[in-house]
Motif scaffolding. Structure first.
Motif, PDB file in Angstrom:
ATOM      1  N   ILE A 181     -10.332   6.733   7.798  1.00 40.88           N
ATOM      2  CA  ILE A 181      -9.344   7.201   6.836  1.00 40.88           C
ATOM      3  C   ILE A 181      -8.866   6.013   6.012  1.00 40.88           C
ATOM      4  CG2 ILE A 181      -7.149   8.388   6.532  1.00 40.88           C
ATOM      5  CD1 ILE A 181      -7.537   9.503   9.373  1.00 40.88           C
ATOM      6  N   GLN A 182      -8.767   6.192   4.696  1.00 43.84           N
ATOM      7  CA  GLN A 182      -8.296   5.140   3.808  1.00 43.84           C
ATOM      8  C   GLN A 182      -6.856   5.422   3.386  1.00 43.84           C
ATOM      9  OE1 GLN A 182     -11.499   5.320   0.849  1.00 43.84           O
ATOM     10  NE2 GLN A 182     -12.174   3.300   1.538  1.00 43.84           N
ATOM     11  N   SER A 183      -6.089   4.355   3.193  1.00 46.86           N
ATOM     12  CA  SER A 183      -4.650   4.476   2.931  1.00 46.86           C
ATOM     13  C   SER A 183      -4.298   5.372   1.745  1.00 46.86           C
ATOM     14  CB  SER A 183      -4.045   3.081   2.731  1.00 46.86           C
ATOM     15  OG  SER A 183      -4.080   2.347   3.936  1.00 46.86           O
ATOM     16  N   PRO A 184      -5.005   5.311   0.605  1.00 49.62           N
ATOM     17  CA  PRO A 184      -4.570   6.150  -0.520  1.00 49.62           C
ATOM     18  C   PRO A 184      -4.718   7.641  -0.260  1.00 49.62           C
ATOM     19  CG  PRO A 184      -6.010   4.371  -1.260  1.00 49.62           C
ATOM     20  CD  PRO A 184      -6.106   4.421   0.226  1.00 49.62           C
ATOM     21  N   LEU A 206      -5.428  -2.137  -1.963  1.00 51.75           N
ATOM     22  CA  LEU A 206      -4.772  -0.838  -1.911  1.00 51.75           C
ATOM     23  C   LEU A 206      -5.432   0.113  -0.930  1.00 51.75           C
ATOM     24  CD1 LEU A 206      -4.115  -0.332  -5.732  1.00 51.75           C
ATOM     25  CD2 LEU A 206      -2.383  -0.669  -3.966  1.00 51.75           C
ATOM     26  N   PHE A 207      -6.569  -0.280  -0.358  1.00 56.13           N
ATOM     27  CA  PHE A 207      -7.309   0.618   0.527  1.00 56.13           C
ATOM     28  C   PHE A 207      -7.159   0.265   1.999  1.00 56.13           C
ATOM     29  CE2 PHE A 207      -9.238   1.207  -3.570  1.00 56.13           C
ATOM     30  CZ  PHE A 207      -9.518   2.573  -3.605  1.00 56.13           C
ATOM     31  N   SER A 208      -6.427  -0.792   2.309  1.00 59.07           N
ATOM     32  CA  SER A 208      -6.268  -1.154   3.715  1.00 59.07           C
ATOM     33  C   SER A 208      -4.934  -1.833   3.916  1.00 59.07           C
ATOM     34  CB  SER A 208      -7.396  -2.089   4.171  1.00 59.07           C
ATOM     35  OG  SER A 208      -7.327  -3.321   3.478  1.00 59.07           O
ATOM     36  N   VAL A 218       0.827  -1.204   0.000  1.00 60.27           N
ATOM     37  CA  VAL A 218       0.000   0.000   0.000  1.00 60.27           C
ATOM     38  C   VAL A 218       0.860   1.253   0.000  1.00 60.27           C
ATOM     39  CG1 VAL A 218      -1.723   1.278   1.336  1.00 60.27           C
ATOM     40  CG2 VAL A 218      -1.876  -1.210   1.162  1.00 60.27           C
ATOM     41  N   GLN A 219       2.002   1.203   0.685  1.00 63.03           N
ATOM     42  CA  GLN A 219       2.892   2.366   0.773  1.00 63.03           C
ATOM     43  C   GLN A 219       4.324   1.905   0.953  1.00 63.03           C
ATOM     44  OE1 GLN A 219       2.657   4.686   4.336  1.00 63.03           O
ATOM     45  NE2 GLN A 219       4.129   6.201   3.610  1.00 63.03           N
ATOM     46  N   GLN A 264      -1.090   5.014   7.074  1.00 63.71           N
ATOM     47  CA  GLN A 264       0.060   5.647   6.442  1.00 63.71           C
ATOM     48  C   GLN A 264       1.185   5.717   7.472  1.00 63.71           C
ATOM     49  OE1 GLN A 264       1.431   7.780   2.784  1.00 63.71           O
ATOM     50  NE2 GLN A 264      -0.234   6.382   3.296  1.00 63.71           N
ATOM     51  N   MET A 265       2.433   5.700   7.008  1.00 63.26           N
ATOM     52  CA  MET A 265       3.556   5.764   7.941  1.00 63.26           C
ATOM     53  C   MET A 265       4.661   6.635   7.374  1.00 63.26           C
ATOM     54  SD  MET A 265       6.021   3.588   6.409  1.00 63.26           S
ATOM     55  CE  MET A 265       5.923   2.455   5.008  1.00 63.26           C
TER      56      MET A 265
END
Length: 605
Positions: free
Chosen positions: A191-194, A116-118, A98-99, A142-143
């Motif tokens: 909140i979603q990752s993207p 991609l959303f979690s 995801v990131q 996110q990190m």
């Protein structure tokens, strides 16, 4: 009927070797086609990642790029040392990355989940992505890591605990996390990752951009700032209409509702950039006062055939500005003030053909490239025929390209010339077997095709019991066709009754006097999309997301499902060779080749 065309004497005639049909040939239904479902096709991207929309790309301050391409149930990691370098495959991570976040070329982290959303897992690497270790699991969004030990993350706590999304802090490389006491995010909800992005200019000063639920091209957005390394956060800018009981300060509604948050990147305490997917093409938002006010700044061209929406931007690296679009293009501005140039991919092929030992492709912009017989070398540019190209045909010592109006031919060592076609024809695809034999469909949704056996000097009208969609001549009289047949009117709750079209495989051995229809469960909605045979025994038919291979003339087909990030976009996007070889272009880069009848595919060119 004879119709002259400018610069030619082409006519519609009926040569003696092709029958003159007054009506469509009869169809004999063949119901016993067997389809065998095999393993999904495996694609080896080699040094050519897809950069599909949503797949993570990390651009470092020094200018190297790290990318994760989803391939089946894993994410393949690639690195690019500078904007104009080649991609190098490094390693893989199980699951969907995801990131990505790297503090050096060797030391980095990845958030991984099931989509991609979690994200629910944190991985780390100390050798540039070759090997990855699972560090911890949690509800990560996110990190950001300052180094191999110190970092922070946005978290969505489990439902039912009564907690708002917040900030987690780690000092041991992500093994253990502590929730920052002053980090409750102001009534933003899930909140979603993207739609989350960190940016720090020091270990203390940084920003966090968040986006709400996207819809119809609009999204609420929030920008927060920290002065103590993430322990506490304050709102800096919001979209219009936001109010929160957790803050009493007047916040400037400086962020636009248009577009979806992709990235925030500050290059100093005052100057920052925000990238928005589905935002203004080729533009970003820019701030000169630490995020309080934002203005649109044009970076890339508004139109470059494909979308130039920017997903990631790094304005100041050792190699100048770097931008990645949501369609997977990499742009570079080598020096301030110079024009931005697209440096990747080198082309996006939409049509491919193999003949006489040579492979040729057409790109989305109508550029023609010849690979020749050695696919390990870069292709040779042959010419630019514009956007209206339909199909390419590799023939002996040359190339024939069908466009929507003329048919262009190139002979090795000579300039392009036009094959004559009658005035007023608008071509809707076709294929040439050689310089003499070809089939074209002229006029959209017309139940007929036109055939030539003398290089287009004359054409024979062949009425059909279906609308031709994909044409494949094996000889002057032996043809395979994907045909469309409209069904009866069916009730529809949204508009007047509609007809549902189905696409089937047809074959004639007598130039259209009679046809065999190959019926089976092709497994994709309305049916097939394209057909290409190498011989009377070996051939492929396909939908946009699956291929079917026969080695016995259509008695049985073996099917292979394609990965989600690989599609066959049109009826001329697959070519077939001998000994199990075939090639696919997927409206992208590169060309993929199989040597085992479609089970495994490798990048070439």
């Amino acid at each position: 009927m004879s119709c002259a065309t400018a610069g030619s004497n082409a006519s519609v005639q009926h040569p003696a070797t092709l029958p003159h049909l007054t009506g469509p040939g009869s169809v004999r239904v063949q119901k016993d086609v067997s389809t065998i479902t095999s393993q999904p096709a495996v694609f080896n991207l080699d040094s050519s990642p897809t950069l599909s929309s949503g797949e993570p790309v990390f651009i470092s301050k020094s200018g190297f790029l790290i990318e994760a391409s989803i391939n089946g149930n894993q994410s393949e990691i690639y690195k690019r040392m500078r904007p104009s370098a080649n991609w190098t495959y490094v390693g893989s991570i199980p699951g969907v990355a995801v990131q990505l976040d790297f503090d050096t070329l060797d030391s980095g982290f990845a958030l991984v989940g099931s989509s991609l959303f979690s994200a629910n897992s944190l991985y780390s690497t100390s050798d540039g992505g070759r090997q990855w270790s699972l560090i911890s699991t949690g509800n990560y969004v996110q990190m950001h890591f300052f180094d191999s030990r110190d970092g922070l993350a946005v978290t969505n706590p489990p439902v039912g605990l009564g907690l708002e999304p917040g900030i987690l802090i780690t000092v041991d490389g992500g093994h253990r996390w502590i929730r920052a006491s002053g980090s409750a995010l102001p009534q933003i909800g899930l909140i979603q990752s993207p739609y989350a992005s960190f940016s720090f200019v020091s270990n203390e000063v940084g920003w966090l951009a968040l986006g709400g639920q996207p819809g119809a091209g609009s999204q609420e957005k929030w920008l927060l700032k920290t002065l103590d390394g993430g322990q506490s956060w304050s709102l800096v800018a919001v979209t219009p209409g936001f109010s929160s009981s957790t803050t009493t300060a007047a916040i400037t509604p400086a962020l636009t509702m248009g577009g979806y948050l992709a990235q925030v990147r500050f290059v100093s305490y005052l100057v920052g950039y925000m990238a928005l997917e589905e935002g203004p093409p080729g533009a970003v938002l820019k701030t000169l006062d630490g995020g309080i006010h934002w203005k649109q700044q044009q970076v890339l061209p508004v139109n470059n055939f494909r979308s130039t929406n920017i997903a990631q931007i790094a304005p100041n690296t050792l190699y100048g500005g770097i931008a990645v679009t949501d369609f997977g293009s990499i742009w570079n501005q080598a020096k301030p003030g110079e024009a931005w140039k697209e440096v990747y991919p080198p082309y996006r092929a939409v049509s491919v053909s193999y003949g006489s030992g040579n492979l040729d492709v057409i790109t989305e912009q109508g550029r023609v490239f010849a690979f020749g017989s050695d696919l390990s070398f870069a292709p040779k540019f042959l010419g630019n025929l514009g956007f209206k190209t339909e199909a390419i045909n590799a023939v002996s010592n040359g190339v024939i390209v069908i466009t929507s109006n003329p048919i262009d031919t190139w002979k090795s060592g000579k300039a392009w010339t036009k094959i004559p076609i009658p005035t007023g024809w608008q071509l809707n695809g076709g294929l040439f077997l050689s310089k003499s034999v070809g089939l074209v469909a002229q006029r959209l949704l017309n139940s007929a095709l036109e055939a030539t056996i003398n290089g287009g000097h004359s054409w024979t009208l062949v009425p059909l019991p279906f609308v031709p969609f994909s044409l494949d001549p094996l000889s002057a009289t032996d043809w395979w066709v994907i045909g469309e047949v409209s069904g009866p009117l069916e009730p529809n709750p949204y508009k007047k009754n509609v007809r549902v079209s189905t696409y089937s495989l047809y074959h004639t051995a007598n130039a259209g006097r009679s046809w065999s229809e190959y019926e089976t469960n092709w497994g994709s909605g309305t049916g097939l999309f394209g057909v290409k045979f190498y011989s009377s025994a070996v051939g492929y038919v396909w939908t946009q997301n699956a291929i079917f291979v026969t080695t016995n003339g259509g008695i049985t087909f073996v099917s292979h499902q394609l990965p989600e990030n690989q599609v066959i976009p049109n009826p001329s996007s697959l070519a077939v060779g001998s000994a199990g070889r075939a090639w696919i272009v997927s409206d992208s880069y590169p060309v993929f080749e199989t040597k085992d009848f479609g089970a495994n595919w490798s990048a070439v060119g």
